[in-house]
Design a protein around this motif. Structure first.
Motif, PDB file in Angstrom:
ATOM      1  N   ILE A 176      54.957  20.450 102.451  1.00  0.00           N
ATOM      2  CA  ILE A 176      54.883  19.012 102.729  1.00  0.00           C
ATOM      3  C   ILE A 176      55.897  18.287 101.857  1.00  0.00           C
ATOM      4  O   ILE A 176      55.887  18.412 100.641  1.00  0.00           O
ATOM      5  CB  ILE A 176      53.472  18.455 102.447  1.00  0.00           C
ATOM      6  CG1 ILE A 176      52.410  19.215 103.239  1.00  0.00           C
ATOM      7  CG2 ILE A 176      53.415  16.966 102.796  1.00  0.00           C
ATOM      8  CD1 ILE A 176      50.990  18.811 102.894  1.00  0.00           C
ATOM      9  N   LYS A 177      56.781  17.545 102.478  1.00  0.00           N
ATOM     10  CA  LYS A 177      57.811  16.810 101.745  1.00  0.00           C
ATOM     11  C   LYS A 177      57.270  15.443 101.339  1.00  0.00           C
ATOM     12  O   LYS A 177      56.647  14.738 102.126  1.00  0.00           O
ATOM     13  CB  LYS A 177      59.058  16.628 102.617  1.00  0.00           C
ATOM     14  CG  LYS A 177      59.651  17.927 103.161  1.00  0.00           C
ATOM     15  CD  LYS A 177      60.178  18.798 102.047  1.00  0.00           C
ATOM     16  CE  LYS A 177      61.056  19.931 102.574  1.00  0.00           C
ATOM     17  NZ  LYS A 177      60.339  20.831 103.516  1.00  0.00           N
ATOM     18  N   GLY A 178      57.528  15.058 100.098  1.00  0.00           N
ATOM     19  CA  GLY A 178      57.099  13.750  99.601  1.00  0.00           C
ATOM     20  C   GLY A 178      58.270  12.798  99.500  1.00  0.00           C
ATOM     21  O   GLY A 178      59.358  13.167  99.046  1.00  0.00           O
ATOM     22  N   ALA A 234      44.232   9.182 101.024  1.00  0.00           N
ATOM     23  CA  ALA A 234      45.518   9.762 101.422  1.00  0.00           C
ATOM     24  C   ALA A 234      45.590  11.246 101.110  1.00  0.00           C
ATOM     25  O   ALA A 234      45.969  12.056 101.963  1.00  0.00           O
ATOM     26  CB  ALA A 234      46.656   9.029 100.728  1.00  0.00           C
ATOM     27  N   LEU A 235      45.231  11.632  99.889  1.00  0.00           N
ATOM     28  CA  LEU A 235      45.345  13.032  99.494  1.00  0.00           C
ATOM     29  C   LEU A 235      44.458  13.912 100.375  1.00  0.00           C
ATOM     30  O   LEU A 235      44.885  14.975 100.831  1.00  0.00           O
ATOM     31  CB  LEU A 235      44.978  13.204  98.030  1.00  0.00           C
ATOM     32  CG  LEU A 235      45.139  14.617  97.469  1.00  0.00           C
ATOM     33  CD1 LEU A 235      46.594  15.080  97.596  1.00  0.00           C
ATOM     34  CD2 LEU A 235      44.699  14.663  96.008  1.00  0.00           C
ATOM     35  N   ARG A 236      43.245  13.459 100.615  1.00  0.00           N
ATOM     36  CA  ARG A 236      42.328  14.241 101.441  1.00  0.00           C
ATOM     37  C   ARG A 236      42.878  14.422 102.863  1.00  0.00           C
ATOM     38  O   ARG A 236      42.896  15.528 103.399  1.00  0.00           O
ATOM     39  CB  ARG A 236      40.961  13.546 101.504  1.00  0.00           C
ATOM     40  CG  ARG A 236      39.921  14.362 102.278  1.00  0.00           C
ATOM     41  CD  ARG A 236      38.582  13.669 102.373  1.00  0.00           C
ATOM     42  NE  ARG A 236      38.625  12.506 103.249  1.00  0.00           N
ATOM     43  CZ  ARG A 236      38.516  11.249 102.851  1.00  0.00           C
ATOM     44  NH1 ARG A 236      38.388  10.962 101.566  1.00  0.00           N
ATOM     45  NH2 ARG A 236      38.549  10.255 103.719  1.00  0.00           N
ATOM     46  N   GLU A 237      43.357  13.326 103.460  1.00  0.00           N
ATOM     47  CA  GLU A 237      43.831  13.399 104.840  1.00  0.00           C
ATOM     48  C   GLU A 237      45.156  14.150 104.957  1.00  0.00           C
ATOM     49  O   GLU A 237      45.386  14.861 105.937  1.00  0.00           O
ATOM     50  CB  GLU A 237      43.949  11.995 105.422  1.00  0.00           C
ATOM     51  CG  GLU A 237      42.600  11.307 105.597  1.00  0.00           C
ATOM     52  CD  GLU A 237      42.690  10.032 106.409  1.00  0.00           C
ATOM     53  OE1 GLU A 237      43.827   9.565 106.676  1.00  0.00           O
ATOM     54  OE2 GLU A 237      41.636   9.500 106.784  1.00  0.00           O
ATOM     55  N   ILE A 238      46.012  13.991 103.959  1.00  0.00           N
ATOM     56  CA  ILE A 238      47.287  14.724 103.986  1.00  0.00           C
ATOM     57  C   ILE A 238      47.037  16.226 103.987  1.00  0.00           C
ATOM     58  O   ILE A 238      47.668  16.978 104.728  1.00  0.00           O
ATOM     59  CB  ILE A 238      48.172  14.317 102.786  1.00  0.00           C
ATOM     60  CG1 ILE A 238      48.729  12.903 102.996  1.00  0.00           C
ATOM     61  CG2 ILE A 238      49.327  15.307 102.590  1.00  0.00           C
ATOM     62  CD1 ILE A 238      49.441  12.339 101.782  1.00  0.00           C
ATOM     63  N   ALA A 284      51.175  20.928  95.165  1.00  0.00           N
ATOM     64  CA  ALA A 284      50.549  22.048  94.464  1.00  0.00           C
ATOM     65  C   ALA A 284      49.731  22.884  95.437  1.00  0.00           C
ATOM     66  O   ALA A 284      49.612  24.105  95.288  1.00  0.00           O
ATOM     67  CB  ALA A 284      49.661  21.532  93.340  1.00  0.00           C
ATOM     68  N   VAL A 285      49.189  22.223  96.469  1.00  0.00           N
ATOM     69  CA  VAL A 285      48.397  22.926  97.488  1.00  0.00           C
ATOM     70  C   VAL A 285      49.292  23.452  98.608  1.00  0.00           C
ATOM     71  O   VAL A 285      49.142  24.591  99.054  1.00  0.00           O
ATOM     72  CB  VAL A 285      47.320  21.988  98.077  1.00  0.00           C
ATOM     73  CG1 VAL A 285      46.563  22.692  99.213  1.00  0.00           C
ATOM     74  CG2 VAL A 285      46.357  21.539  96.988  1.00  0.00           C
ATOM     75  N   ASP A 286      50.227  22.616  99.058  1.00  0.00           N
ATOM     76  CA  ASP A 286      51.099  22.999 100.170  1.00  0.00           C
ATOM     77  C   ASP A 286      52.519  22.515  99.910  1.00  0.00           C
ATOM     78  O   ASP A 286      52.869  21.371 100.211  1.00  0.00           O
ATOM     79  CB  ASP A 286      50.579  22.401 101.483  1.00  0.00           C
ATOM     80  CG  ASP A 286      51.346  22.912 102.699  1.00  0.00           C
ATOM     81  OD1 ASP A 286      52.414  23.533 102.531  1.00  0.00           O
ATOM     82  OD2 ASP A 286      50.872  22.679 103.827  1.00  0.00           O
ATOM     83  N   ARG A 322      48.304  18.049 107.165  1.00  0.00           N
ATOM     84  CA  ARG A 322      49.523  18.788 106.825  1.00  0.00           C
ATOM     85  C   ARG A 322      50.756  18.236 107.564  1.00  0.00           C
ATOM     86  O   ARG A 322      51.387  18.930 108.371  1.00  0.00           O
ATOM     87  CB  ARG A 322      49.361  20.285 107.135  1.00  0.00           C
ATOM     88  CG  ARG A 322      48.158  20.931 106.434  1.00  0.00           C
ATOM     89  CD  ARG A 322      48.332  20.953 104.926  1.00  0.00           C
ATOM     90  NE  ARG A 322      47.107  21.346 104.234  1.00  0.00           N
ATOM     91  CZ  ARG A 322      46.929  22.532 103.630  1.00  0.00           C
ATOM     92  NH1 ARG A 322      47.896  23.418 103.638  1.00  0.00           N
ATOM     93  NH2 ARG A 322      45.793  22.789 103.018  1.00  0.00           N
ATOM     94  N   PRO A 323      51.126  16.975 107.297  1.00  0.00           N
ATOM     95  CA  PRO A 323      52.325  16.399 107.932  1.00  0.00           C
ATOM     96  C   PRO A 323      53.593  17.054 107.392  1.00  0.00           C
ATOM     97  O   PRO A 323      53.550  17.770 106.383  1.00  0.00           O
ATOM     98  CB  PRO A 323      52.254  14.925 107.521  1.00  0.00           C
ATOM     99  CG  PRO A 323      51.577  14.976 106.188  1.00  0.00           C
ATOM    100  CD  PRO A 323      50.533  16.056 106.326  1.00  0.00           C
TER     101      PRO A 323
END
Length: 235
Positions: free
Chosen positions: A80-82, A43-47, A75-77, A51-52
């Motif tokens: 992106i809303k969680g 998940a982390l890699r694909e997100i 932390a990277v982007d 960049r959804p």
């Protein structure tokens, strides 16, 4: 002007749940499911590749948590809303989610239309917390505030004993550490439990660990306690 399509990524280790949510979201013309995963690592890699706009994250996964994914992806982007989607209305979990930058925390019993509306709110920059969970968080915060008030009134000796309980020490071990009679320690422990409204020392230990975690932001309420290693925790 056409509304912007909301790109959503789904993370849940139960395939049937993941597919069900995906099918639900795809009934709305404003939402596009751009990817799915059943593990935190994938998940982390694909997100970070896709960049959804919104990542819907299961709280508990086989190799991590939705909160961990949320923290790392933001932390990277930070755009992106969680949104944490879980079966558990745990106040500690929602506090962790908020600290990780999650914009939403909803229970899996949420109705389909409400989930779709919630995703649109989160994508638009708003926050969404399940009312049931929110009320429990407020209750917990009030309990913690009252506990801090009580602890701030303890003597230095009583504070030492309180936090030594958190290290899992018995009355005898505390007595040896502080050069006190075991009966004196027992009386202190009984008094502490009574003042804090607790039934047994395990509850006191859990409370002490939790308050130790907030000590940096409550320095006046929780003075440093000499002789105690704050890094030690009850397992």
């Amino acid at each position: 002007m056409d509304k912007k399509t909301i790109r959503v990524y789904l993370v849940d280790d139960h395939e049937i749940v993941r597919r069900g949510v995906a099918n639900l979201l795809e009934t709305d013309d404003e939402i596009q499911v751009v990817g799915q995963a059943g593990s935190a690592s994938v998940a982390l890699r694909e997100i970070l590749e896709l960049r959804p706009d919104v990542a819907i994250l299961d709280a508990n996964l086989g190799d991590g948590t939705g909160v961990d994914i949320c923290r790392e992806m933001r932390a990277v982007d930070p755009t992106i809303k969680g949104m944490i989607l879980t079966s558990y209305d745990d106040p500690d979990a929602i506090s962790a989610a908020i600290l990780a930058g999650a914009s939403g925390y909803v229970l899996k019993r949420i109705e389909g239309n409400s989930l779709i509306s919630g995703i649109k709110l989160v994508a638009g920059g708003h926050s969404l917390i399940d009312p049931t969970v929110a009320s429990r968080v407020v209750e917990q915060m009030e309990l913690q505030r009252k506990s801090l008030d009580v602890i701030s009134e303890l003597t230095p000796q009583q504070r030492k004993i309180f936090f030594l309980i958190a290290e899992g020490m018995t009355n005898r071990q505390i007595a040896e550490r502080l050069y006190l009679a075991e009966k004196t320690v027992k009386n202190h422990v009984t008094g502490l439990l009574s003042r804090l409204g607790l039934q047994h020392r395990t509850q006191a230990a859990l409370l002490a660990v939790r308050l130790r975690g907030t000590e940096s932001s409550t320095a006046t309420a929780l003075p440093s306690t000499p002789g105690i290693d704050a890094g030690r925790r009850v397992g």
